[in-house]
Motif scaffolding. Structure first.
Motif, PDB file in Angstrom:
ATOM      1  N   ARG A 160       0.808  -1.420  -0.177  1.00 42.55           N
ATOM      2  CA  ARG A 160       0.136  -0.015  -0.089  1.00 42.55           C
ATOM      3  C   ARG A 160       0.919   1.289   0.067  1.00 42.55           C
ATOM      4  O   ARG A 160       0.315   2.463  -0.463  1.00 42.55           O
ATOM      5  CB  ARG A 160      -1.135   0.140   1.255  1.00 42.55           C
TER       6      ARG A 160
ATOM      7  N   SER B 217       5.248   1.851  -3.282  1.00 43.13           N
ATOM      8  CA  SER B 217       5.250   2.303  -4.649  1.00 43.13           C
ATOM      9  C   SER B 217       4.613   3.642  -4.844  1.00 43.13           C
ATOM     10  O   SER B 217       4.731   4.314  -5.906  1.00 43.13           O
ATOM     11  CB  SER B 217       4.535   1.211  -5.444  1.00 43.13           C
ATOM     12  N   ASN B 218       3.435   3.926  -3.949  1.00 43.31           N
ATOM     13  CA  ASN B 218       2.653   5.088  -3.954  1.00 43.31           C
ATOM     14  C   ASN B 218       3.474   6.297  -3.285  1.00 43.31           C
ATOM     15  O   ASN B 218       3.201   7.333  -3.742  1.00 43.31           O
ATOM     16  CB  ASN B 218       1.351   5.141  -3.087  1.00 43.31           C
TER      17      ASN B 218
ATOM     18  N   ARG C 142       7.063   5.660  -6.754  1.00 42.02           N
ATOM     19  CA  ARG C 142       6.697   6.265  -8.062  1.00 42.02           C
ATOM     20  C   ARG C 142       6.560   7.660  -8.196  1.00 42.02           C
ATOM     21  O   ARG C 142       7.080   8.453  -9.027  1.00 42.02           O
ATOM     22  CB  ARG C 142       5.496   5.641  -8.623  1.00 42.02           C
TER      23      ARG C 142
ATOM     24  N   HIS D 253       0.807  11.144 -11.670  1.00 43.73           N
ATOM     25  CA  HIS D 253       1.405  11.724 -10.524  1.00 43.73           C
ATOM     26  C   HIS D 253       0.467  12.018  -9.235  1.00 43.73           C
ATOM     27  O   HIS D 253       0.541  11.363  -8.220  1.00 43.73           O
ATOM     28  CB  HIS D 253       2.228  12.854 -10.665  1.00 43.73           C
TER      29      HIS D 253
ATOM     30  N   TYR E 131      -1.025   8.580  -7.945  1.00 47.55           N
ATOM     31  CA  TYR E 131      -0.232   8.072  -6.712  1.00 47.55           C
ATOM     32  C   TYR E 131      -0.092   8.761  -5.644  1.00 47.55           C
ATOM     33  O   TYR E 131      -0.196   7.978  -4.370  1.00 47.55           O
ATOM     34  CB  TYR E 131       1.412   7.822  -7.356  1.00 47.55           C
TER      35      TYR E 131
ATOM     36  N   ASN F  53      -2.767  10.419  -4.296  1.00 45.06           N
ATOM     37  CA  ASN F  53      -3.880  10.326  -3.737  1.00 45.06           C
ATOM     38  C   ASN F  53      -3.815   8.745  -3.097  1.00 45.06           C
ATOM     39  O   ASN F  53      -4.415   8.499  -1.800  1.00 45.06           O
ATOM     40  CB  ASN F  53      -5.134  10.220  -4.704  1.00 45.06           C
ATOM     41  N   GLN F  54      -3.286   7.787  -3.552  1.00 50.81           N
ATOM     42  CA  GLN F  54      -3.166   6.633  -3.048  1.00 50.81           C
ATOM     43  C   GLN F  54      -2.017   6.603  -1.915  1.00 50.81           C
ATOM     44  O   GLN F  54      -2.430   5.871  -0.716  1.00 50.81           O
ATOM     45  CB  GLN F  54      -2.761   5.355  -4.078  1.00 50.81           C
ATOM     46  N   ALA F  55      -1.180   7.580  -1.810  1.00 49.49           N
ATOM     47  CA  ALA F  55      -0.121   7.531  -0.741  1.00 49.49           C
ATOM     48  C   ALA F  55      -0.791   8.185   0.347  1.00 49.49           C
ATOM     49  O   ALA F  55      -0.670   7.669   1.419  1.00 49.49           O
ATOM     50  CB  ALA F  55       0.782   8.504  -1.296  1.00 49.49           C
TER      51      ALA F  55
ATOM     52  N   ASP G 147      10.184   4.463   3.379  1.00 48.95           N
ATOM     53  CA  ASP G 147       9.191   5.035   2.457  1.00 48.95           C
ATOM     54  C   ASP G 147       8.882   6.369   2.579  1.00 48.95           C
ATOM     55  O   ASP G 147       9.075   7.369   2.011  1.00 48.95           O
ATOM     56  CB  ASP G 147       7.879   4.144   2.419  1.00 48.95           C
TER      57      ASP G 147
END
Length: 208
Positions: A103, A106-107, A110, A126, A129, A131-133, A165
């Motif tokens: 989860r 990568s967010n 990237r 961009h 990603y 938003n997912q982060a 991260d």
């Protein structure tokens, strides 16, 4: 006892996780720079060390290890540090390692790669990603409202993995300001004996 050798590149978050764990555990290590731009990670001599052709890799005697999460688990087991003290704590550590890979990593990596020019993508990709982060950081912030570290009151390799991260979030234009518990936790990690930022853990060339 000969030192372990860490293979990687100073820009690599997963390499930083391995180097930071070694530093926090008080373990010296030799370092081998892997020139990704020149394709060193795809050469037969390196593939004999890391069959996936990625960084990091860790060599301990005849043992060759790859994938940062596996390396962290190995180090915790080898040195009896930061792996959790009970069966439940060990399981919680693994949960966070798997969640982090699924989860969070990568967010953050990237969008960082996009901003640093390592990866080409438009602003919409961009933002996706980012938003997912943000979704992952909300989960992390809620967990850290309940305890000083991810698994109880003492730091574990789960903290190392997740810190490795989040430390790069701002390079990806991810704002950490909304996540007060995450920022406070980062401060606690950064005060641990042996803590170093990535530019201080990972050289830009080979180091004995």
């Amino acid at each position: 006892m000969s030192k372990m050798t860490l293979y990687g590149i100073w820009l690599s978050g997963p390499t930083y996780k391995a180097g930071l764990a070694l530093s926090l555990m008080g373990q010296p290590f030799a370092y081998k720079h892997v020139d990704l731009r020149a394709g060193a990670h795809k050469q037969p001599d390196y593939l004999a060390i890391n069959r996936f052709g990625q960084v990091p890799a860790l060599v301990d005697g005849d043992l060759k290890l790859c994938q940062s999460g596996s390396i962290l688990l190995y180090l915790a087991d080898k040195f009896g540090k930061m792996g959790g003290k009970t069966a439940e704590e060990k399981a919680r550590v693994r949960e966070w390692l798997f969640w982090e890979f699924d989860r969070l990593a990568s967010n953050i990596y990237r969008p960082r790669a996009i901003k640093r020019g390592f990866m080409k993508a438009d602003d919409n990709v961009h933002q996706m990603y980012v938003n997912q982060a943000g979704d992952a950081l909300k989960v992390l912030d809620a967990a850290l409202a309940k305890s000083e570290f991810l698994v109880g009151s003492e730091p574990t390799i789960a903290d190392v993995a997740v810190y490795g991260d989040v430390a790069y979030a701002e390079e990806g234009a991810i704002d950490l300001a909304p996540y007060a518990n995450v920022k406070a936790w980062m401060g606690r990690v950064e005060k641990l004996p042996g803590f170093k930022k990535y530019e201080d853990v990972l050289p830009k060339q080979d180091a004995a």
